[in-house]
Design an enzyme around this catalytic site. Structure first.
Site, PDB file in Angstrom:
ATOM      1  N   HIS A 124       0.873  -1.181   0.000  1.00  0.00           N
ATOM      2  CA  HIS A 124       0.000   0.000   0.000  1.00  0.00           C
ATOM      3  C   HIS A 124       0.915   1.237   0.000  1.00  0.00           C
ATOM      4  CE1 HIS A 124      -2.792   2.946   1.837  1.00  0.00           C
ATOM      5  NE2 HIS A 124      -3.779   2.139   1.500  1.00  0.00           N
ATOM      6  N   ASP A 201       3.191  -4.465   8.153  1.00  0.00           N
ATOM      7  CA  ASP A 201       1.965  -3.674   8.048  1.00  0.00           C
ATOM      8  C   ASP A 201       0.791  -4.650   8.164  1.00  0.00           C
ATOM      9  OD1 ASP A 201      -0.254  -2.317   7.226  1.00  0.00           O
ATOM     10  OD2 ASP A 201       0.548  -1.718   5.271  1.00  0.00           O
ATOM     11  N   GLN A 204      -4.419  -5.191   7.027  1.00  0.00           N
ATOM     12  CA  GLN A 204      -5.451  -6.070   6.455  1.00  0.00           C
ATOM     13  C   GLN A 204      -5.446  -7.446   7.102  1.00  0.00           C
ATOM     14  OE1 GLN A 204      -7.776  -5.079   4.455  1.00  0.00           O
ATOM     15  NE2 GLN A 204      -6.941  -3.082   3.944  1.00  0.00           N
ATOM     16  N   LYS A 227     -10.336  -0.507  10.554  1.00  0.00           N
ATOM     17  CA  LYS A 227     -10.488  -1.703   9.707  1.00  0.00           C
ATOM     18  C   LYS A 227     -10.740  -2.934  10.571  1.00  0.00           C
ATOM     19  CE  LYS A 227      -7.272   0.043   6.217  1.00  0.00           C
ATOM     20  NZ  LYS A 227      -8.031   0.487   5.058  1.00  0.00           N
ATOM     21  N   CYS A 364      -4.753   2.343  -3.699  1.00  0.00           N
ATOM     22  CA  CYS A 364      -3.497   2.867  -3.110  1.00  0.00           C
ATOM     23  C   CYS A 364      -2.343   1.899  -3.336  1.00  0.00           C
ATOM     24  CB  CYS A 364      -3.660   3.171  -1.621  1.00  0.00           C
ATOM     25  SG  CYS A 364      -4.751   4.547  -1.304  1.00  0.00           S
TER      26      CYS A 364
END
Ligand code: PLP
Length: 406
Positions: A124, A201, A204, A227, A364
């Site tokens: 991203h 990261d 998600q 999220k 993104c």
């Protein structure tokens, strides 16, 4: 594992009972942001109605109450990440701020000219641009591990790019555009063997499966509250305490200092060192509520989502002219696709008329789209509260889109 009662779970999410354009909402934009359970909404209301006060500095009852709620939230976050000690859990605005914090503070104090920052091609923008800026500031260089046409990181190439020059490796646990689950523990192990510091990261990943930071072995892990069924404007950076304590402050002001004098100022250790000013107290408390809601159902929710993923993959593949983009062997329930003759934005607009919310565009991830020879995709991203009926509704709506655009 408990049986998963999706009907009961859906009742906890008021938005899921609403209509759009006179149709029941089918919300398939969870990778952008998730819906919020009643527990979170009412916790926020209770905080503002009954407990609102600033944290840490007050001696009165409300401030003490708010402080207890704020600090217990840190322990909930630690438990959510499989950690015993909440010390390394820093509250930030979201994954973006968490990565910027590390790129700025750790980057400034550790990166030197000639050092390499290894990323992957499926990141991203939030895990690309802060490193580009850090590289510009320090003379380090960004290096990119390629992905295959199936949307998986090429592990052999990743391994080949690791060297004594690699100072930092940063990669997504899960790709937001394709749903690919990276072999995060293995990638971390390879990076650590090369002597690099590792940031994952987890934006998600956190909403889809159990994240156990100690077994990943990384040095930093970030995720966003919104999220993960919590409020917007709040997220978490976890870092190894010894790294955080040795890093220079990112922002400065109240609460992060030990002593201020015009002759010089000294700073507190983590996590306060990185929480300058009045924090997003309500956001932190709401996030803890979201994680407490999600944790007990996490395993069965993941199993349910995997059923949705295989049903949706099969259903969408049956739509003529539709191509699923991203065929990693390990995926979360995120389906990117293109349709011959239909622009992704038109697909999104036509689905919206049917009450179906998806996302379209580059997600993104411009470099990834370029790698795949695309300008964008349509993306249906599922959460545990989605149903097989919604998969079918998506399939039927896409058949209609096809007829309209053929
Ligand atoms: N990383 C990934 C993989 C994402 O999907 C996102 C958001 O979509 C981010 C980082 C940035 O998250 P936020 O905008 O919540 O800071």
């Amino acid at each position: 594992m408990q049986a998963f009662d999706v009907t009961a779970v859906r009742r906890e999410f008021p938005t899921l009972g609403t209509s759009v354009h006179g149709r029941p909402l089918v919300y398939l934009d969870n990778a952008a942001t998730s819906q919020k359970p009643r527990a979170v909404i009412s916790r926020l209301e209770r905080y503002y109605a009954e407990e609102n006060a600033n944290v840490h500095r007050g001696v009165h009852v409300l401030s003490e109450r708010a402080t207890v709620a704020y600090e217990s939230a840190r322990s909930v976050v630690a438990r959510f990440l499989g950690l015993d000690d909440p010390k390394g859990c820093v509250f930030v605005r979201g994954a973006t701020e968490g990565i910027n914090l590390v790129a700025d503070s750790w980057g400034r104090s550790h990166l030197r000219p000639g050092d390499e920052i290894l990323l992957t091609h499926l990141e991203h923008h939030a895990n690309i641009v802060p490193w580009q800026l850090a590289a510009e500031r320090t003379g380090a260089k960004v290096v990119v591990a390629p992905v295959t046409s199936r949307g998986e990181v090429d592990l052999a190439a990743f391994k080949g790019l690791l060297s004594a020059r690699t100072r930092l490796v940063a990669f997504a646990h899960v790709s937001n555009a394709l749903g690919t689950v990276n072999p995060a523990a293995e990638m971390t192990q390879l990076a650590k063997a090369a002597g690099a510091t590792v940031l994952i990261d987890g934006c998600q990943a956190a909403a889809h499966f159990n994240v156990d930071v100690p077994s990943l072995g990384c040095d930093f892990y970030v995720f966003s509250g919104h999220k993960t069924f919590g409020p917007t404007g709040i997220g978490v950076l976890w870092g190894r305490a010894e790294l955080l304590d040795a890093m220079p402050p990112y922002q400065s002001g109240g609460d992060m200092i030990r002593k201020v004098d015009f002759d010089g100022t000294t700073f507190r250790e983590a996590p306060e060192r990185f929480e300058a000013g009045t924090p997003h107290i309500a956001g932190v408390i709401g996030l803890a509520e979201a994680l407490a809601f999600f944790m007990p159902i996490r395993a069965s929710a993941h199993a349910h989502e995997q059923v949705l993923l295989s049903a949706a993959t099969e259903r969408l593949r049956a739509v003529k002219g539709l191509t699923v983009v991203g065929e990693a062997s390990d995926k979360v329930a995120v389906l990117s696709f293109t349709m011959a003759g239909a622009h992704p934005h038109d697909i999104g607009t036509l689905l919206d008329a049917d009450g179906i919310a998806i996302r379209t565009g580059h997600h993104c991830c411009m470099p990834l789209m370029k790698r795949l020879g695309l300008t964008g995709t349509a993306r249906a991203s599922f959460a545990f509260y989605n149903t097989l009926e919604e998969v079918e509704a998506l399939g039927r709506a896409l058949e209609r889109v096809r007829k309209m655009t053929a």
